[in-house]
Design a protein around this motif. Structure first.
Motif, PDB file in Angstrom:
ATOM      1  N   GLY A  40       0.791  -1.149   0.111  1.00 48.58           N
ATOM      2  CA  GLY A  40      -0.018   0.037  -0.018  1.00 48.58           C
ATOM      3  C   GLY A  40       0.728   1.386  -0.132  1.00 48.58           C
ATOM      4  N   ALA A  41       0.452   2.134   0.993  1.00 51.71           N
ATOM      5  CA  ALA A  41       1.078   3.479   0.851  1.00 51.71           C
ATOM      6  C   ALA A  41       2.510   3.451   1.304  1.00 51.71           C
ATOM      7  CB  ALA A  41       0.456   4.420   2.069  1.00 51.71           C
ATOM      8  N   LYS A  42       2.923   2.504   2.199  1.00 49.46           N
ATOM      9  CA  LYS A  42       4.366   2.270   2.533  1.00 49.46           C
ATOM     10  C   LYS A  42       5.086   1.840   1.214  1.00 49.46           C
ATOM     11  CE  LYS A  42       7.504   2.248   5.859  1.00 49.46           C
ATOM     12  NZ  LYS A  42       8.049   3.363   6.186  1.00 49.46           N
ATOM     13  N   ARG A  43       4.565   0.982   0.461  1.00 50.00           N
ATOM     14  CA  ARG A  43       5.535   0.488  -0.657  1.00 50.00           C
ATOM     15  C   ARG A  43       5.432   1.788  -1.663  1.00 50.00           C
ATOM     16  NH1 ARG A  43       5.410  -4.961  -3.310  1.00 50.00           N
ATOM     17  NH2 ARG A  43       5.268  -4.558  -5.569  1.00 50.00           N
ATOM     18  N   ALA A  44       4.481   2.586  -1.753  1.00 50.49           N
ATOM     19  CA  ALA A  44       4.614   3.910  -2.584  1.00 50.49           C
ATOM     20  C   ALA A  44       5.588   4.665  -2.333  1.00 50.49           C
ATOM     21  CB  ALA A  44       2.894   4.316  -3.073  1.00 50.49           C
ATOM     22  N   GLU A  45       5.368   4.888  -0.910  1.00 53.21           N
ATOM     23  CA  GLU A  45       6.537   6.103  -0.221  1.00 53.21           C
ATOM     24  C   GLU A  45       7.840   5.372  -0.461  1.00 53.21           C
ATOM     25  OE1 GLU A  45       8.169   7.457   3.857  1.00 53.21           O
ATOM     26  OE2 GLU A  45       6.207   6.541   3.794  1.00 53.21           O
ATOM     27  N   LEU A  46       8.236   4.191  -0.048  1.00 50.61           N
ATOM     28  CA  LEU A  46       9.460   3.788  -0.350  1.00 50.61           C
ATOM     29  C   LEU A  46       9.828   3.702  -1.737  1.00 50.61           C
ATOM     30  CD1 LEU A  46       9.410   0.841   2.035  1.00 50.61           C
ATOM     31  CD2 LEU A  46      10.807   2.676   2.244  1.00 50.61           C
ATOM     32  N   ALA A  47       8.997   3.677  -2.763  1.00 47.89           N
ATOM     33  CA  ALA A  47       9.177   3.346  -4.117  1.00 47.89           C
ATOM     34  C   ALA A  47       9.653   4.996  -4.512  1.00 47.89           C
ATOM     35  CB  ALA A  47       8.026   3.117  -5.094  1.00 47.89           C
ATOM     36  N   ALA A  48       8.814   5.963  -4.038  1.00 51.71           N
ATOM     37  CA  ALA A  48       9.111   7.334  -4.614  1.00 51.71           C
ATOM     38  C   ALA A  48      10.505   7.712  -3.724  1.00 51.71           C
ATOM     39  CB  ALA A  48       7.945   8.223  -3.813  1.00 51.71           C
ATOM     40  N   ARG A  49      10.853   7.373  -2.735  1.00 53.05           N
ATOM     41  CA  ARG A  49      12.022   7.554  -2.049  1.00 53.05           C
ATOM     42  C   ARG A  49      13.218   7.019  -2.950  1.00 53.05           C
ATOM     43  NH1 ARG A  49      11.538   6.101   4.123  1.00 53.05           N
ATOM     44  NH2 ARG A  49      13.844   6.730   3.873  1.00 53.05           N
ATOM     45  N   SER A  50      12.837   5.748  -3.212  1.00 54.71           N
ATOM     46  CA  SER A  50      14.177   5.194  -4.073  1.00 54.71           C
ATOM     47  C   SER A  50      14.436   5.679  -5.377  1.00 54.71           C
ATOM     48  CB  SER A  50      13.626   3.397  -4.340  1.00 54.71           C
ATOM     49  OG  SER A  50      15.001   2.981  -4.976  1.00 54.71           O
ATOM     50  N   ARG A  51      13.354   6.435  -6.052  1.00 55.40           N
ATOM     51  CA  ARG A  51      13.368   7.060  -7.325  1.00 55.40           C
ATOM     52  C   ARG A  51      13.890   8.380  -7.175  1.00 55.40           C
ATOM     53  NH1 ARG A  51      15.189   7.353 -11.677  1.00 55.40           N
ATOM     54  NH2 ARG A  51      14.234   5.428 -11.974  1.00 55.40           N
ATOM     55  N   ALA A  52      13.871   8.956  -5.874  1.00 50.47           N
ATOM     56  CA  ALA A  52      14.422  10.429  -5.529  1.00 50.47           C
ATOM     57  C   ALA A  52      16.030  10.299  -5.426  1.00 50.47           C
ATOM     58  CB  ALA A  52      13.838  11.057  -4.483  1.00 50.47           C
ATOM     59  N   ILE A  53      16.297   9.130  -4.743  1.00 52.00           N
ATOM     60  CA  ILE A  53      17.777   9.103  -4.499  1.00 52.00           C
ATOM     61  C   ILE A  53      18.625   8.398  -5.663  1.00 52.00           C
ATOM     62  CG2 ILE A  53      19.262   7.383  -3.164  1.00 52.00           C
ATOM     63  CD1 ILE A  53      17.441   7.617  -0.889  1.00 52.00           C
TER      64      ILE A  53
END
Length: 170
Positions: A118-131
């Motif tokens: 869910g939201a945790k997965r989407a947040e981690l994906a977005a953080r991974s993309r930013a890094i």
């Protein structure tokens, strides 16, 4: 030579993009993009994400260790090189090492995201993309300095226009 120590490391993490670019961690970038774009009815495969993350993390760590081991001071001290050349060498190594750290962090976040929901997965994906974006920007800066060092030394030979760059595969 600096080139003789950098090139073998680079070939383990990517491939040249003529005339003077280099693409690294393409599988990691694709996996993160797939995760960021996933739809609830078509989730990305967690096993594949984890495998890609693990492979990328290992490659980034190995490349970082090899790059850190390069003694740029020994390569440039007392050799009469221009200030520009010296700065290109120092900046190239520093930025490439920093980029490997960030690629490793992006891989860790992807691995965490693979197991999340869910939201945790989407947040981690977005953080991974930013890094990953930051890592690529720093890598590109380091690689540009590396090319400038070769150009200053008269050793840079870009592939001929219109010909594919060698990829190491047959």
């Amino acid at each position: 030579s600096f080139q003789g120590q950098i090139d073998p490391v680079l070939t383990t993490i990517g491939q040249a993009q003529p005339p003077a670019g280099y693409q690294v961690f393409a599988d990691l970038s694709t996996a993160v993009d797939d995760l960021v774009a996933e739809k609830p009815d078509a989730p990305a495969d967690p096993k594949a994400l984890t495998q890609t993350a693990t492979d990328a993390g290992t490659s980034a760590k190995t490349a970082q260790e090899a790059l850190r081991a390069i003694d740029e001071t020994a390569l440039i001290r007392g050799k009469g090189f221009s200030e520009d050349f010296v700065l290109y060498v120092i900046n190239a190594k520093g930025n490439l090492v920093r980029a490997m750290t960030l690629y490793g962090e992006a891989a860790k976040l992807l691995e965490l995201a693979a197991d999340a929901q869910g939201a945790k997965r989407a947040e981690l994906a977005a953080r991974s993309r930013a890094i990953l974006n930051a890592a690529t920007e720093i890598f590109d800066r380091g690689y540009a300095d590396y090319v400038e060092a070769q150009t200053t030394a008269g050793t840079f030979a870009p592939p001929a226009p219109g010909l594919p760059a060698p990829t190491g595969t047959s």
